[in-house]
Scaffold this active site. Structure first.
Site, short mmCIF file in Angstrom:
data_model
loop_
_atom_site.label_atom_id
_atom_site.label_comp_id
_atom_site.label_asym_id
_atom_site.label_seq_id
_atom_site.Cartn_x
_atom_site.Cartn_y
_atom_site.Cartn_z
N ASP A 281 32.18 21.16 31.72
CA ASP A 281 32.54 19.75 31.52
C ASP A 281 33.80 19.44 32.35
O ASP A 281 34.50 20.33 32.82
CB ASP A 281 32.73 19.43 30.04
N GLU B 199 34.37 8.89 23.96
CA GLU B 199 34.97 10.20 23.69
C GLU B 199 36.08 10.12 22.63
O GLU B 199 35.96 9.37 21.66
CB GLU B 199 35.42 10.86 24.99
C1 BGC Z 1 32.18 14.20 29.20
C2 BGC Z 1 30.79 14.49 29.68
C3 BGC Z 1 30.55 13.85 31.02
C4 BGC Z 1 31.62 14.27 32.00
C5 BGC Z 1 31.47 13.63 33.36
C6 BGC Z 1 33.22 14.47 30.26
O1 BGC Z 1 34.47 13.99 29.86
O2 BGC Z 1 32.46 15.01 28.07
O3 BGC Z 1 29.86 14.03 28.74
O4 BGC Z 1 29.27 14.20 31.49
O5 BGC Z 1 32.88 13.90 31.49
O6 BGC Z 1 31.82 12.30 33.37
C1 BGC Z 2 36.41 10.18 33.79
C2 BGC Z 2 35.30 10.50 32.87
C3 BGC Z 2 35.64 11.72 32.15
C4 BGC Z 2 37.00 11.62 31.49
C5 BGC Z 2 37.38 12.94 30.89
C6 BGC Z 2 37.68 10.04 33.01
O1 BGC Z 2 38.73 9.71 33.84
O2 BGC Z 2 36.12 9.02 34.47
O3 BGC Z 2 34.10 10.71 33.57
O4 BGC Z 2 34.65 11.91 31.20
O5 BGC Z 2 37.99 11.23 32.38
O6 BGC Z 2 38.57 12.89 30.17
#
Ligand code: BGC
Ligand code: BGC
Length: 610
Positions: A309, A504
């Protein structure tokens, strides 16, 4: 475990997998096993230098590439766009296609010309791209309980993703949330592992198609392995909440609740799996050889590859090189590293030279990645074939599938005095609430931006208010006030209220009460003497004890996406509600983060109709 027990377990799991595969796959023939590409892979691998192999394991964010030529310089195997990394020039279909083509073209300048996998979070449609058709988030799809529909949705999503050339979607999320206060609850189909497995398998069959090489198929990714939905409150991001926290359960429980959807996903042929930020009993999943290698690859027989991830390896050790060593040795095949890609590359070089990561592990990781590239037909036709798919992008046909999904996802929770359905011929309907005319709120998080945003300008689509206006007869007047005032004299009030977008850990909450402002909207309609229908827009069940006595009818509409007309179809009775809750709906919630209360207001499976 004795050898006999081990063999029995394998048989058990593969039997289960075969069963799920057979029922879910129905008429489709099973996908070719990824290992069937190994003769081709071996030939290619034999020609590769260590650097060329390492490059396949590195996935930067395109926005972090200091120079697109780094695709060549580091023999990159993959690139991603995170939730906030649009093409630099803009966010239209053309901007995305140009970005994909530009980066892909750089691979043709490398010695072996191995094309890139381009990954993106297409989690409710191709949700980063302006004008894409956006579907209900998974929690709504769970309430449809309709695998055929979910397969169709995933196929449409693949079609729109292909229109940009992109060949990999970071979905489906197969989490099984155990506490709806978790901010990612809406990304999950259900709190029931069986339903999650069934619908995830359908999504994978839709995204990857009957054959990965058959356009518009794109690679799917089951996430987040494992136990992301079972974390203990207070162990999450920054030591708060749930997200990225610790799942404290024994192995039989982990298997029963959180691992079983992966058995279904593997049986459906998923080509990639994303290990979770979260931990299992104090060990980060991305560092767990038990989870990644022993259970997933050896026991479940997963032949595709693992993608870490977003910057997840940073959380394993303060020493980045040490983190890489731990994770790759645990079984990680590709690293989502976002900006530290040069460092990752040189650290892996050093780890191999120092004998800390065996070359056999590198070969296994690259074999897995290349298998999938061959299966995708990528080695023959890296180009998107975009013209063919671009005409379908955001099309009426795609919108019709989403509208059907919205109708089927709605759950009718209360309907006193036959408040619903509403006649299209009443004299006047007064619509109210912050989410009635707000495409951003009805789409939720992971919409154009990572967190999503409130507002009309987010992307194209039909708001619930405009859908109501379009549905009624010519003689019916539709009035609107955001705060609920001015309803006096109307025949009926419709309040559209609920949560504003989040994603998230930003969505972790201890309290799931409705806001005072939302309650005031409903009370004003009631005080104006109207029968009140409430449409609740939310990523999870909210506490509705105060609302229920005031509302004559209540529909849980989840996060329906761009096609608000599906909500109007049910309000006016063109389609009866058929959705059934895929989560238990709590009556109360402990504000201090105690375990999810046993008190249930509406059970999983609940849903009324007319
Ligand atoms: C998320 C994932 C996602 C990845 C890419 C992460 O923060 O947990 O679900 O696929 O970012 O954006
Ligand atoms: C990104 C997301 C990612 C996240 C993780 C963001 O800045 O755009 O894709 O899931 O950070 O913390």
């Amino acid at each position: 475990m004795t050898k006999r027990e081990f063999l029995a377990r394998i048989r058990d799991w593969s039997f289960g997998a075969a069963l799920i595969g057979r029922t879910a796959r129905s008429a489709d023939k099973p996908a070719k096993p990824f290992s069937s590409y190994d003769p081709l892979v071996r030939k290619l691998l034999a020609q590769m230098t260590l650097d060329e192999k390492i490059g396949q394991m590195v996935q930067p964010d395109h926005a972090s590439l200091t120079d697109p030529a780094d695709v060549e310089n580091y023999f990159l195997g993959s690139v991603l766009s995170g939730g906030d990394s649009d093409p630099k020039g803009g966010n239209t279909l053309a901007d995305w296609t140009d970005l994909y083509d530009t980066l892909q073209r750089h691979t043709s300048k490398t010695r072996l010309q191995i094309p890139l996998l381009y990954g993106i979070d297409a989690v409710h449609g191709h949700n980063n791209v302006l004008g894409a058709v956006l579907f209900p988030h998974n929690i709504g799809l769970g309430c449809t309980r309709n695998p055929k529909l979910i397969q169709d949705i995933a196929r449409v999503t693949a079609d729109e993703v292909r229109a940009t050339g992109i060949n990999w979607a970071f979905g489906p999320c197969v989490a099984v949330p155990q506490d709806v206060r978790w901010g990612r609850t809406y990304e999950a189909y259900s709190d029931d592992p069986k339903l999650v497995g069934e619908l995830a398998a359908a999504a994978i069959r839709g995204i990857q198609g009957p054959d990965l090489a058959m356009r518009p198929s794109v690679l799917a990714c089951a996430k987040h392995y494992a136990g992301d939905g079972g974390t203990t409150f207070g162990t999450g991001h920054d030591g708060k909440g749930f997200d990225q926290g610790d799942t404290r359960v024994d192995e039989p429980t982990l298997r029963r609740i959180h691992l079983s959807p992966y058995v279904a996903a593997i049986a459906a042929g998923v080509g990639s799996i994303m290990p979770s930020y979260s931990s299992w009993n104090g060990v980060k999943c991305s560092a767990s050889k038990r989870l990644l290698t022993e259970i997933l690859k050896q026991e479940f027989g997963f032949q595709g590859f693992l993608i870490s991830d977003y910057d997840a390896l940073d959380q394993l050790s303060p020493d980045f090189k040490k983190s890489i060593e731990i994770s790759i040795n645990a079984g990680m095949d590709m690293v989502m590293v976002t900006d530290k890609y040069r460092q990752l590359f040189t650290d892996v070089q050093a780890l191999v030279k120092e004998g800390r990561v065996p070359t056999s592990r590198i070969d296994d990781a690259v074999t897995r990645i290349l298998r999938v590239k061959f299966a995708l037909g990528l080695m023959d036709k890296p180009a998107g074939g975009r013209d063919q798919y671009q005409k379908n992008f955001g099309s009426g046909a795609h919108r019709a599938v989403a509208r059907e999904a919205v109708r089927q996802s709605l759950v009718l929770l209360k309907n006193d005095h036959r408040a619903l359905p509403v006649s299209k011929r009443v004299a006047r309907i007064h619509v109210a609430g912050k989410s009635a005319d707000n495409i951003g709120n009805q789409c939720g998080g992971w919409t154009i931006t990572w967190q999503g945003q409130s507002g009309a300008a987010t992307t194209g689509g039909t708001t619930i208010l405009s859908a109501i206006k379009q549905s009624v007869s010519g003689s019916t007047q539709v009035t609107f006030s955001e705060d609920g005032s001015g309803g006096e004299g109307a025949s009926i009030g419709i309040a559209v209220i609920g949560e504003s977008p989040y994603a998230e850990f930003m969505g972790d909450r201890t309290d799931l009460a409705l806001t005072t402002a939302d309650m005031d909207v409903v009370r004003k309609l009631k005080q104006a003497g109207l029968p009140v229908i409430v449409i609740l827009i939310s990523g999870r069940p909210l506490i509705v004890n105060d609302l229920l006595p005031v509302a004559d009818a209540l529909i849980a509409a989840w996060l329906p996406g761009t096609e608000g007309a599906g909500v109007a179809d049910v309000i006016f009775g063109d389609h009866k509600p058929t959705g059934k809750l895929s989560f238990a709906w709590p009556r109360t919630i402990a504000a201090n983060g105690e375990a999810h209360p046993a008190q249930v207001l509406f059970g999983n499976g609940y849903g009324l109709t007319y």
